[in-house]
Scaffold this motif. Sequence first.
Motif, PDB file in Angstrom:
ATOM      1  N   TYR A  52       0.839  -1.185   0.000  1.00 24.67           N
ATOM      2  CA  TYR A  52       0.000   0.000   0.000  1.00 24.67           C
ATOM      3  C   TYR A  52       0.884   1.247   0.000  1.00 24.67           C
ATOM      4  CZ  TYR A  52       1.067  -0.614   4.978  1.00 24.67           C
ATOM      5  OH  TYR A  52       1.713  -0.809   6.180  1.00 24.67           O
ATOM      6  N   PHE A  54       0.659   5.627   1.337  1.00 24.88           N
ATOM      7  CA  PHE A  54      -0.118   6.627   2.049  1.00 24.88           C
ATOM      8  C   PHE A  54       0.717   7.889   2.242  1.00 24.88           C
ATOM      9  CE2 PHE A  54       1.976   4.034   5.261  1.00 24.88           C
ATOM     10  CZ  PHE A  54       2.434   4.934   6.210  1.00 24.88           C
ATOM     11  N   PHE A 146      -4.620   7.008   1.460  1.00 21.74           N
ATOM     12  CA  PHE A 146      -4.249   5.605   1.473  1.00 21.74           C
ATOM     13  C   PHE A 146      -4.720   4.920   0.195  1.00 21.74           C
ATOM     14  CE2 PHE A 146      -5.034   1.156   2.230  1.00 21.74           C
ATOM     15  CZ  PHE A 146      -3.935   0.734   2.948  1.00 21.74           C
TER      16      PHE A 146
END
Length: 150
Positions: A52, A54, A146
């Motif tokens: 991920y 962010f 995110f």
Amino acid sequence: MRLRVRALAMISLIGGAAVAAGCNSPTSPRDQLLRALTQHETQWRSAAIHAYAFDYDANSMVTAPPVRIEVQGDTVARVVARETGAELSRAGWPTIDSLFVRAHDAIGNGQYQILISYDPQRGFPTRIAANSSVPDTWFDLRVSSFVAGP
């Protein structure tokens, strides 16, 4: 309206934590914060997201630049300063998992008045703010933008 209700709930937890610091009853504000943190951590772990990115903003006595953090296999893979686009050293920057650890530590430290906000969909902390009467020990960590990766 929903955000306002959540904000009011957090404000009352902060005020209650200030009054009940050190109280160990199962309904103490710190116990409530720990239960909520544990529930959200379970929600995050059940999502099984290991890649991920962010945006991260950390404010404290020591300032850090606003950055974009990319995580692959639960490890910080890349950190980019959002203002300049420069790639920074990966050392010392958090993953979502390490933010849960930071939140647990802050709740366990009796000197802080804590505010934690969570992402409603995935459960990760979007803000961990800790205020203290001890000089130079406050911090305010924020996660935004995110995006789950492949």
